[in-house]
Design a protein around this motif. Structure first.
Motif, mmCIF file in Angstrom:
data_model
loop_
_atom_site.group_PDB
_atom_site.id
_atom_site.type_symbol
_atom_site.label_atom_id
_atom_site.label_comp_id
_atom_site.label_asym_id
_atom_site.label_seq_id
_atom_site.Cartn_x
_atom_site.Cartn_y
_atom_site.Cartn_z
ATOM 1 N N GLU A 1 0.809 -1.218 0.000
ATOM 2 C CA GLU A 1 0.000 0.000 0.000
ATOM 3 C C GLU A 1 0.842 1.268 0.000
ATOM 4 O O GLU A 1 0.292 2.368 -0.023
ATOM 5 C CB GLU A 1 -0.905 0.014 1.242
ATOM 6 N N ASP A 2 2.182 1.137 0.023
ATOM 7 C CA ASP A 2 3.058 2.302 0.177
ATOM 8 C C ASP A 2 3.563 2.832 -1.168
ATOM 9 O O ASP A 2 4.761 2.892 -1.435
ATOM 10 C CB ASP A 2 4.219 2.000 1.122
ATOM 11 N N TRP A 3 2.615 3.226 -2.026
ATOM 12 C CA TRP A 3 2.907 3.906 -3.284
ATOM 13 C C TRP A 3 1.926 5.069 -3.418
ATOM 14 O O TRP A 3 0.917 5.116 -2.715
ATOM 15 C CB TRP A 3 2.815 2.954 -4.481
ATOM 16 N N ALA A 4 2.239 6.020 -4.297
ATOM 17 C CA ALA A 4 1.484 7.281 -4.268
ATOM 18 C C ALA A 4 1.489 7.973 -5.618
ATOM 19 O O ALA A 4 2.206 7.582 -6.547
ATOM 20 C CB ALA A 4 2.091 8.210 -3.204
ATOM 21 N N LEU B 1 -2.838 8.301 -1.905
ATOM 22 C CA LEU B 1 -2.382 6.976 -1.479
ATOM 23 C C LEU B 1 -3.509 5.999 -1.806
ATOM 24 O O LEU B 1 -4.298 5.610 -0.943
ATOM 25 C CB LEU B 1 -2.069 6.987 0.017
ATOM 26 N N PRO B 2 -3.630 5.629 -3.077
ATOM 27 C CA PRO B 2 -4.820 4.898 -3.540
ATOM 28 C C PRO B 2 -5.071 3.583 -2.818
ATOM 29 O O PRO B 2 -6.220 3.256 -2.511
ATOM 30 C CB PRO B 2 -4.523 4.665 -5.028
ATOM 31 N N ALA B 3 -4.014 2.822 -2.540
ATOM 32 C CA ALA B 3 -4.201 1.533 -1.886
ATOM 33 C C ALA B 3 -4.593 1.682 -0.421
ATOM 34 O O ALA B 3 -5.071 0.739 0.203
ATOM 35 C CB ALA B 3 -2.923 0.697 -2.000
ATOM 36 N N GLN B 4 -4.400 2.910 0.125
ATOM 37 C CA GLN B 4 -4.830 3.207 1.492
ATOM 38 C C GLN B 4 -6.175 3.922 1.513
ATOM 39 O O GLN B 4 -6.710 4.210 2.579
ATOM 40 C CB GLN B 4 -3.777 4.048 2.208
ATOM 41 N N GLY B 5 -6.683 4.266 0.326
ATOM 42 C CA GLY B 5 -7.989 4.892 0.222
ATOM 43 C C GLY B 5 -8.040 6.317 0.723
ATOM 44 O O GLY B 5 -9.085 6.769 1.206
ATOM 45 N N ARG B 6 -6.943 7.076 0.576
ATOM 46 C CA ARG B 6 -6.974 8.455 1.043
ATOM 47 C C ARG B 6 -6.039 9.344 0.236
ATOM 48 O O ARG B 6 -5.097 8.870 -0.413
ATOM 49 C CB ARG B 6 -6.600 8.534 2.518
ATOM 50 N N THR B 7 -6.327 10.637 0.291
ATOM 51 C CA THR B 7 -5.485 11.657 -0.309
ATOM 52 C C THR B 7 -5.225 12.723 0.743
ATOM 53 O O THR B 7 -6.166 13.259 1.340
ATOM 54 C CB THR B 7 -6.162 12.293 -1.537
ATOM 55 N N LEU B 8 -3.962 13.037 0.961
ATOM 56 C CA LEU B 8 -3.581 14.133 1.854
ATOM 57 C C LEU B 8 -3.299 15.347 0.989
ATOM 58 O O LEU B 8 -2.581 15.258 -0.006
ATOM 59 C CB LEU B 8 -2.333 13.767 2.653
ATOM 60 N N SER B 9 -3.862 16.500 1.357
ATOM 61 C CA SER B 9 -3.673 17.660 0.498
ATOM 62 C C SER B 9 -3.715 18.951 1.294
ATOM 63 O O SER B 9 -4.079 18.981 2.481
ATOM 64 C CB SER B 9 -4.744 17.694 -0.600
ATOM 65 N N THR B 10 -3.363 20.028 0.595
ATOM 66 C CA THR B 10 -3.397 21.367 1.198
ATOM 67 C C THR B 10 -4.807 21.944 1.202
ATOM 68 O O THR B 10 -5.014 23.040 1.728
ATOM 69 C CB THR B 10 -2.446 22.315 0.458
ATOM 70 N N PRO C 1 10.866 0.781 7.885
ATOM 71 C CA PRO C 1 10.985 0.739 6.422
ATOM 72 C C PRO C 1 9.627 0.973 5.760
ATOM 73 O O PRO C 1 8.630 0.333 6.114
ATOM 74 C CB PRO C 1 11.481 -0.683 6.144
ATOM 75 N N ILE C 2 9.592 1.902 4.800
ATOM 76 C CA ILE C 2 8.380 2.219 4.040
ATOM 77 C C ILE C 2 8.805 2.431 2.596
ATOM 78 O O ILE C 2 9.937 2.851 2.322
ATOM 79 C CB ILE C 2 7.685 3.483 4.598
ATOM 80 N N GLY C 3 7.910 2.193 1.668
ATOM 81 C CA GLY C 3 8.222 2.265 0.246
ATOM 82 C C GLY C 3 8.483 3.657 -0.286
ATOM 83 O O GLY C 3 9.565 4.212 -0.147
ATOM 84 N N SER C 4 7.494 4.255 -0.930
ATOM 85 C CA SER C 4 7.722 5.498 -1.660
ATOM 86 C C SER C 4 7.978 6.680 -0.735
ATOM 87 O O SER C 4 7.597 6.672 0.437
ATOM 88 C CB SER C 4 6.511 5.808 -2.551
ATOM 89 N N ALA C 5 8.621 7.719 -1.280
ATOM 90 C CA ALA C 5 8.882 8.935 -0.501
ATOM 91 C C ALA C 5 7.582 9.578 -0.050
ATOM 92 O O ALA C 5 7.470 10.067 1.084
ATOM 93 C CB ALA C 5 9.698 9.917 -1.340
ATOM 94 N N GLY C 6 6.583 9.579 -0.929
ATOM 95 C CA GLY C 6 5.296 10.156 -0.555
ATOM 96 C C GLY C 6 4.651 9.414 0.581
ATOM 97 O O GLY C 6 4.055 10.010 1.484
ATOM 98 N N ALA C 7 4.774 8.088 0.580
ATOM 99 C CA ALA C 7 4.220 7.285 1.671
ATOM 100 C C ALA C 7 4.971 7.544 2.965
ATOM 101 O O ALA C 7 4.378 7.567 4.052
ATOM 102 C CB ALA C 7 4.261 5.805 1.311
#
Length: 255
Positions: free
Chosen positions: A100-103, A121-130, A171-177
């Motif tokens: 789930e750690d892709w963005a 974060l599609p696999a987490q079902g959310r979007t973080l935004s300003t 450890p986590i995958g993408s920088a965005g995650a």
């Protein structure tokens, strides 16, 4: 065109691109990871470029999937508004079943400042935004801080830093995650030194700053975007109260 319009657009584009990627992932499966990564990168890039060309025709765009010539286009450096996008951050994780750690990253740079951004974060079902910066839960009193690091190539100095400041590595995958994990309470910091580019961090840093987090180079200097060379080799994002301890530890390790 208002500032809020840009916030909303960033969130909508990142979310929609993420939904398309999730659908592609479900349709193609994971039997051919290389082809899935390639198809995901291209499909998301084309969607974002078409949408921005249509909805913000006067703006420039810097995308990870752009050609070398497009990245070096001098018009980008003269522009007052530049969208910095990573169509698929964490391609390795995208092509691994269950991860789930892709963005998807969409950010707007204006006259030297990141003014809007979204991390889907599609696999987490959310979007973080300003649009509505996340409010992270307070860290547990007395708990050891947790530092997000690359799951495949954690920098050696971050392991030494963790030992120095009494932190645990996650450890986590993408920088965005990773940066999103700071904002949602999964970790307290993300430290990286080993090579990145502007599109790896622009959108999550825009959200982090809007949420009141600390974001800088590992020497404490300001992160700069829309530069002639888009490489941005190191970064620190953390809770503001933890940043002085981490920066001091990094200085001690580099003496």
């Amino acid at each position: 065109m208002t500032v809020r319009d840009d916030h909303t657009l960033a969130a909508e584009l990142a979310t929609t691109a993420g939904e398309k990627l999730a659908a592609l992932r479900a349709e193609r499966g994971f039997d051919n990871p290389s082809e899935l990564r390639k198809e995901g990168d291209i499909a998301s890039h084309l969607f974002l470029m078409e949408a921005l060309a249509r909805l913000r025709p006067g703006d420039s765009v810097l995308s990870e999937e752009a050609t070398s010539e497009e990245r070096l286009d001098p018009r980008r450096l003269r522009a007052e508004r530049v969208w910095i996008v990573d169509p698929l951050d964490g391609t390795r994780e995208f092509a691994e079943e269950g991860r789930e750690d892709w963005a998807v990253h969409v950010a707007l740079w204006e006259r030297g400042t990141l003014t809007a951004g979204a991390v889907a974060l599609p696999a987490q079902g959310r979007t973080l935004s300003t649009v509505e910066p996340p409010v992270r839960p307070a860290p547990e009193a007395g708990a050891r801080p947790r530092i997000a690091v690359s799951r495949t190539r954690p920098p050696e100095f971050v392991q030494k830093l963790a030992a120095l400041v009494g932190a645990d590595l996650v450890p986590i995958g993408s920088a965005g995650a990773k940066i999103s994990a700071v904002l949602t309470g999964a970790v307290e910091a993300y430290v990286h030194a080993g090579g990145q580019y502007e599109w790896d961090s622009a959108a999550p840093v825009a959200v982090a700053l809007a949420a009141g987090a600390h974001a800088s180079r590992i020497d404490g200097s300001q992160l700069a975007y829309n530069q002639p060379d888009p490489s941005l080799p190191d970064i620190l994002v953390s809770l503001p109260g933890l940043a002085p301890t981490l920066l001091a530890g990094i200085r001690d390790l580099h003496r």
